[in-house]
Design an enzyme around this catalytic site. Structure first.
Site, PDB file in Angstrom:
ATOM      1  N   ILE A 313     -46.834   1.318   4.455  1.00 47.16           N
ATOM      2  CA  ILE A 313     -47.025  -0.064   3.991  1.00 47.16           C
ATOM      3  C   ILE A 313     -45.926  -0.929   4.586  1.00 47.16           C
ATOM      4  CG2 ILE A 313     -47.055  -1.642   2.007  1.00 47.16           C
ATOM      5  CD1 ILE A 313     -48.311   0.567   0.338  1.00 47.16           C
ATOM      6  N   GLY A 314     -46.350  -1.905   5.354  1.00 42.92           N
ATOM      7  CA  GLY A 314     -45.410  -2.901   5.855  1.00 42.92           C
ATOM      8  C   GLY A 314     -44.710  -2.553   7.150  1.00 42.92           C
ATOM      9  N   GLY A 316     -46.248  -1.896  10.154  1.00 41.98           N
ATOM     10  CA  GLY A 316     -47.025  -2.259  11.354  1.00 41.98           C
ATOM     11  C   GLY A 316     -46.337  -3.363  12.134  1.00 41.98           C
ATOM     12  N   SER A 317     -46.508  -3.312  13.469  1.00 38.74           N
ATOM     13  CA  SER A 317     -45.803  -4.276  14.322  1.00 38.74           C
ATOM     14  C   SER A 317     -46.197  -5.721  14.024  1.00 38.74           C
ATOM     15  CB  SER A 317     -46.086  -3.943  15.789  1.00 38.74           C
ATOM     16  OG  SER A 317     -47.481  -3.969  16.009  1.00 38.74           O
ATOM     17  N   CYS A 319     -47.282  -6.706  11.037  1.00 39.57           N
ATOM     18  CA  CYS A 319     -47.368  -6.808   9.583  1.00 39.57           C
ATOM     19  C   CYS A 319     -46.177  -7.567   8.985  1.00 39.57           C
ATOM     20  CB  CYS A 319     -47.426  -5.394   9.016  1.00 39.57           C
ATOM     21  SG  CYS A 319     -47.666  -5.385   7.264  1.00 39.57           S
ATOM     22  N   GLY A 409     -54.448  -8.868   8.457  1.00 39.14           N
ATOM     23  CA  GLY A 409     -54.084  -9.772   7.369  1.00 39.14           C
ATOM     24  C   GLY A 409     -53.769 -11.177   7.872  1.00 39.14           C
ATOM     25  N   ARG A 418     -59.264  -6.038   2.848  1.00 41.08           N
ATOM     26  CA  ARG A 418     -58.161  -5.078   3.021  1.00 41.08           C
ATOM     27  C   ARG A 418     -56.992  -5.425   2.097  1.00 41.08           C
ATOM     28  NH1 ARG A 418     -53.564  -3.647   6.288  1.00 41.08           N
ATOM     29  NH2 ARG A 418     -53.830  -1.457   6.834  1.00 41.08           N
ATOM     30  N   GLU A 431     -50.743 -11.879   5.676  1.00 42.93           N
ATOM     31  CA  GLU A 431     -49.830 -10.724   5.659  1.00 42.93           C
ATOM     32  C   GLU A 431     -49.676 -10.151   7.065  1.00 42.93           C
ATOM     33  OE1 GLU A 431     -49.947  -7.844   2.474  1.00 42.93           O
ATOM     34  OE2 GLU A 431     -51.085  -9.217   1.208  1.00 42.93           O
TER      35      GLU A 431
END
Ligand code: RVP
Length: 502
Positions: A313-314, A316-317, A319, A409, A418, A431
């Site tokens: 969670i969190g 991702g490049s 994100c 996001g 999602r 997001e």
């Protein structure tokens, strides 16, 4: 009082692997990267596996049909993105499933009534010298003949000559019947010294062409990920809102495995979605869940029946969840804890549930770290977005090229399902970001290099398989100074020096 973890959460760059003894048989050619992707019982093997431990992210900017075909040909798997209408997603899945390596639908077709001038114009346009001659000039019309550059003399044969006068007619052609394997087609090609073998159905309608060179390409893809009918395998994302309609459509289209695409999988909606699918299809339809970052959430989805669990969670490049909402966990810590929970669950129940580390892979070596920490496979977005096969535009940026890459996001993707808060069909806030990544060429070329690095590191760790790596790996945390020591330091790089001197 709130619970506080004693240790900070860590990311991949904070770890290094220590070499173990490398025995003489421990060479990259002997490394096998096969890995399970769905749950299985002790003493059995997973009913589905990957030949390389990489899957492409469930994202509009990453996993379309082209990526799915090429990645499966290389031994991995794509999850076709869920943020599109059900029919469109199912069509993509169908196109991947109907792809036959080496069997191409003819893109240059004419009728017997066309002329040499038409042949020359078409050849110039497509760059292909083999033209199928069908009754209606369509790729699947009744096959009446074939024209190659050997059938006419450019500059000598009058351009108004009708195709029917110089084509090789059907009666003199060698052809194969639909259902033929690529290897059988290749035997005919060699036996009759052909460059191209047309494949027809019972009504003499053209289905495909098999070219000699394509068979060679097939031989170069020994890791191809195929189902029991020798079709390429493909996954698909789903959400917790319309799964009642989406899942049957995807199953019907031939999807081999599904995954609930959610930024936070520790929810009753996700539990219900997975449980319902497992019950409805009596376990036949495979479905992964996620994303989670801790033991409790893993065990929760394991109880729901998840075939695999995705971690992250969190990280991702693209994100910005951590900045926007303050939730998440360092990717390495999340993988380590979930892997422990997975092993504990296996000891207790005898059921092994593969885990997937999703997001935050920046360097190739991060993949080996994720595997060593217990991941069975990794999901990547940015990595694949850079290649020709991703569905986004390639744009010139100064002297270089970039490809577009946007988060699910972001306002561009609008994947509200999602980031599910049950408050309507919209994103209240973003997001994810909309960005570019440096263009890197063909998937296969890059993947070969990445896999070579993974195998080489595994040999340093004395491991020939992923389970062996997971058992044997020794990892150490690194200090910021150790990190600095790891890249080139205290030298003037030749490239930079040349730039300064010029
Ligand atoms: P990366 O490989 O670091 O680009 O990360 C890809 C992952 O990031 C996806 O698989 C998904 O879990 C996550 N993602 C996708 N969109 C967004 C977002 O908009 N925040 N995050």
């Amino acid at each position: 009082m709130a619970y506080f973890y004693d240790e900070p959460s860590r990311t991949f760059s904070e770890y290094l692997l220590l070499p173990n003894l490398t025995t003489k048989d421990c060479v990259p050619e002997n490394v096998n990267l096969k890995t399970p992707i769905v749950r299985f019982k002790r003493g059995e093997t997973s009913p589905l596996h990957l030949n390389i431990p990489l899957v492409s992210a469930i994202m509009q900017a990453v996993s379309g049909e082209r990526m799915a075909i090429e990645l499966a040909r290389c031994g991995g798997l794509s999850f076709i993105y869920a943020s599109q209408p059900i029919e469109a997603q199912a069509e993509m899945v169908k196109r991947v499933k109907s792809y036959k390596a080496g069997f191409v639908v003819s893109d240059s077709n004419l009728t017997p009534e066309h002329t040499l001038a038409d042949v020359l114009a078409l050849t110039a346009k497509t760059g292909h010298s083999t033209i199928a001659i069908t009754d209606d000039g369509s790729p699947n019309g009744k096959l009446l003949g074939i024209v190659t550059s050997r059938d006419y003399r450019k500059g000598r044969t009058p351009v108004e000559t009708k195709v029917k006068e110089f084509m090789t007619p059907f009666s003199e052609m060698v052809y194969g019947k639909d259902g033929l394997t690529l290897s059988e087609a290749n035997d005919l090609i060699w036996e009759h010294k052909l460059n191209c073998l047309p494949i027809i159905d019972e009504e003499q309608r053209l289905k495909y062409l098999v070219f000699r060179k394509d068979y060679t390409a097939h031989k170069e893809n020994p890791l191809e990920l195929l189902d029991q009918h020798k079709r390429l395998m493909v996954g698909a994302g789903i959400n917790t809102r319309d799964y009642h309609d989406r899942v049957p459509a995807l199953v019907e289209a031939g999807a081999d495995i599904l995954c609930v695409d959610s930024s936070d999988g520790y929810s009753e909606w996700q539990f219900e979605t997975i449980k319902t699918i497992k019950e409805k299809y009596r376990g036949e339809v495979k479905v992964g869940g996620g994303n989670v970052v801790d033991r409790e959430a893993f065990l929760y989805l394991a109880e729901a029946g998840a075939d695999f669990v995705k971690v992250g969670i969190g990280g991702g490049s693209i994100c910005i969840t951590r900045e926007q909402k303050g939730i998440g966990r360092g990717q390495a810590t999340a993988v380590i804890e979930v892997a422990k929970a997975r092993d504990e669950y296996f000891d207790r129940t005898g059921i092994y549930i593969p885990i997937c580390s999703d997001g935050g892979i920046v360097h190739d070596y991060h993949i080996v770290l994720a595997l060593a920490m217990g991941a069975d496979f990794v999901m990547l977005g940015r990595y694949f977005a850079r290649f020709d096969e991703s569905p986004t535009r390639k744009i010139r940026h100064g002297m270089n090229y970039v490809k577009e890459y946007w988060g699910e996001g972001s306002n561009r993707a609008r994947n509200w399902a999602r980031y599910d808060h049950r408050d309507g069909e919209h994103l209240t806030f973003e997001e994810g970001v909309d960005s570019y990544v440096p263009y890197a060429g063909k998937l296969k070329d890059n993947l070969d290099l990445t896999l070579a690095k993974i195998k080489s590191t595994m040999c340093n760790c004395g491991a020939l398989t992923i389970p062996e790596l997971q058992k044997k790996a020794r990892l150490t945390l690194v200090s910021p100074l150790t990190l600095r020591e790891g890249s080139a330091h205290d030298v003037i790089l030749r490239k930079e020096a040349e730039h300064d001197f010029s």
